[in-house]
Design an enzyme around this catalytic site. Structure first.
Site, mmCIF file in Angstrom:
data_model
loop_
_atom_site.group_PDB
_atom_site.id
_atom_site.type_symbol
_atom_site.label_atom_id
_atom_site.label_comp_id
_atom_site.label_asym_id
_atom_site.label_seq_id
_atom_site.Cartn_x
_atom_site.Cartn_y
_atom_site.Cartn_z
ATOM 1 N N GLU A 108 1.027 -1.140 -0.075
ATOM 2 C CA GLU A 108 0.376 0.314 0.300
ATOM 3 C C GLU A 108 0.702 1.184 -0.190
ATOM 4 O O GLU A 108 1.878 1.121 0.176
ATOM 5 C CB GLU A 108 -0.946 0.073 1.353
ATOM 6 C CG GLU A 108 -0.207 0.019 2.354
ATOM 7 C CD GLU A 108 0.372 -1.348 3.399
ATOM 8 O OE1 GLU A 108 0.116 -2.488 2.153
ATOM 9 O OE2 GLU A 108 1.159 -1.075 3.913
ATOM 10 N N ASP A 109 0.391 1.989 0.030
ATOM 11 C CA ASP A 109 0.958 3.617 -0.319
ATOM 12 C C ASP A 109 1.759 4.116 0.905
ATOM 13 O O ASP A 109 1.142 3.197 2.169
ATOM 14 C CB ASP A 109 0.041 4.788 -0.696
ATOM 15 C CG ASP A 109 0.286 5.081 -1.867
ATOM 16 O OD1 ASP A 109 0.936 4.084 -2.771
ATOM 17 O OD2 ASP A 109 -1.332 5.677 -2.239
ATOM 18 N N ILE A 110 2.712 4.184 1.000
ATOM 19 C CA ILE A 110 3.472 5.081 2.764
ATOM 20 C C ILE A 110 2.305 5.753 3.338
ATOM 21 O O ILE A 110 2.061 5.702 4.454
ATOM 22 C CB ILE A 110 4.487 5.840 2.254
ATOM 23 C CG1 ILE A 110 5.659 4.642 1.809
ATOM 24 C CG2 ILE A 110 4.889 6.026 3.503
ATOM 25 C CD1 ILE A 110 6.598 5.925 0.978
ATOM 26 N N ASP A 111 1.845 6.593 2.998
ATOM 27 C CA ASP A 111 0.342 7.037 3.531
ATOM 28 C C ASP A 111 -0.855 5.960 3.896
ATOM 29 O O ASP A 111 -1.692 7.404 4.396
ATOM 30 C CB ASP A 111 0.310 8.855 2.813
ATOM 31 C CG ASP A 111 1.846 9.056 2.890
ATOM 32 O OD1 ASP A 111 1.965 9.672 4.222
ATOM 33 O OD2 ASP A 111 1.901 10.190 1.851
ATOM 34 N N ALA A 112 -0.941 5.371 3.355
ATOM 35 C CA ALA A 112 -2.238 4.838 3.116
ATOM 36 C C ALA A 112 -2.331 4.292 4.629
ATOM 37 O O ALA A 112 -0.553 3.225 4.947
ATOM 38 C CB ALA A 112 -2.785 3.710 2.533
#
Ligand SMILES: [Zn+2]
Ligand SMILES: [Zn+2]
Length: 309
Positions: free
Chosen positions: A267-271
């Site tokens: 997943e995205d780092i920010d997710a």
């Protein structure tokens, strides 16, 4: 090969070489079943002893020649005892085997060196390999071409098998040719052991409960991991990752050298990653321990990461 051919070949080998039971039997390894090469060697020498004592009755000189060869070149004790009983005592003491230079007599020592090297490494399956001194293999080649022997097996195959038998029996391990936990390679002679410890794979699922953490360690773009002002000398883009939060506990339990993290996608780092989490496999390199209490390990990880994973 007929019985007569076999006995003749064995006779001719003994005329040319000092040879122990293993190395004689190995020239006939493709014959018989459920035997060690030592069994084969002893069987052939036994037949030659029987022929020799019989010849001795009819023609003592001929019998003595055959039996002397068996005693001296064949290292065969019954032949020596027979001749000594008959008053023929000026026999040469046995030399080392011309083929293996005595290593076949040292299988227990080789197994012991391997067992020693395996101490502290948990395994359920093992494969033994050998690095055999090339001069040993050359001597065997020479014997085979001189006597046109095509029923033998390579000494290396025998060493792998016989050392493997001793080690796996002693340590109660399985032999696994495809995917052993450990491959142990031993030098012959010398008995220096190198271990190739295969990785342990642990399956899990992770949840990422906070934002801003990458899945795996991410080396700094500027310095590629060496450490620079941009990364504050950490060598990393982010101070922590899912991998780095999980790894220390795994390494503590397994005694491994390092881990490789294999996520099923990322997943995205920010997710965040919630729900039942994302499957992953963590590969432990060179683990000392393979049986670990997985639930306890999972709890330890969950409790030691400040609610991040
Ligand atoms: Zn030998
Ligand atoms: Zn940097």
């Amino acid at each position: 090969m007929t019985l007569g051919n076999m006995v003749n070949k064995a006779q001719r080998i003994l005329r040319l070489f000092t040879i122990d039971d293993w190395c004689l039997g190995r020239q006939f390894a493709m014959q018989g079943y459920g035997l060690t090469n030592k069994d084969r060697g002893i069987a052939l020498k036994t037949l030659l002893l029987m022929a020799g004592t019989e010849a001795y009755q009819r023609n003592p000189q001929r019998g003595i020649t055959l039996l002397r060869r068996l005693a001296e070149n064949g290292q065969f004790h019954p032949a020596r005892e027979f001749l000594e009983k008959e008053g023929i005592t000026e026999l040469q003491s046995s030399r080392k085997c011309d083929i293996c230079n005595g290593v076949m007599d040292q299988l227990p020592q080789a197994a012991k060196a391997m067992i020693q090297a395996l101490k502290g490494w948990e395994a359920t399956s093992l494969l033994i390999g050998t690095k055999v001194d090339p001069t040993i293999m050359e001597k065997e080649e020479q014997l085979r071409s001189e006597l046109q022997i095509d029923t033998g097996e390579p000494i290396k195959a025998e060493l792998n098998r016989e050392i493997g038998k001793l080690v796996t029996a002693k340590l109660n391990l399985d032999v696994d040719f495809d995917a052993p936990d450990i491959v142990g390679v031993i030098q012959i002679p010398g008995f220096i052991v190198e271990l190739e410890v295969h990785s342990l794979f642990i399956f899990g699922r992770y949840r990422k409960l906070v934002r801003g953490i990458p899945q795996t360690r991410w080396p700094c773009r500027e310095c590629r991991g060496k450490g620079c002002p941009r990364c504050n000398q950490t060598g990393k883009m982010y101070t922590e990752s899912v991998e780095e939060l999980i790894a220390p506990t795994i390494l503590e339990y397994t005694g491994g050298k390092d881990v490789k993290f294999h996520g099923a996608g990322r997943e995205d780092i920010d997710a965040r990653m919630l729900g039942t989490g994302r499957p992953f496999v963590i590969e432990v390199l060179s683990p000392h321990t393979r049986t670990i209490p997985l639930i306890q390990v999972a709890n330890r990880i969950n409790n030691s990461t400040d609610g991040k994973v």
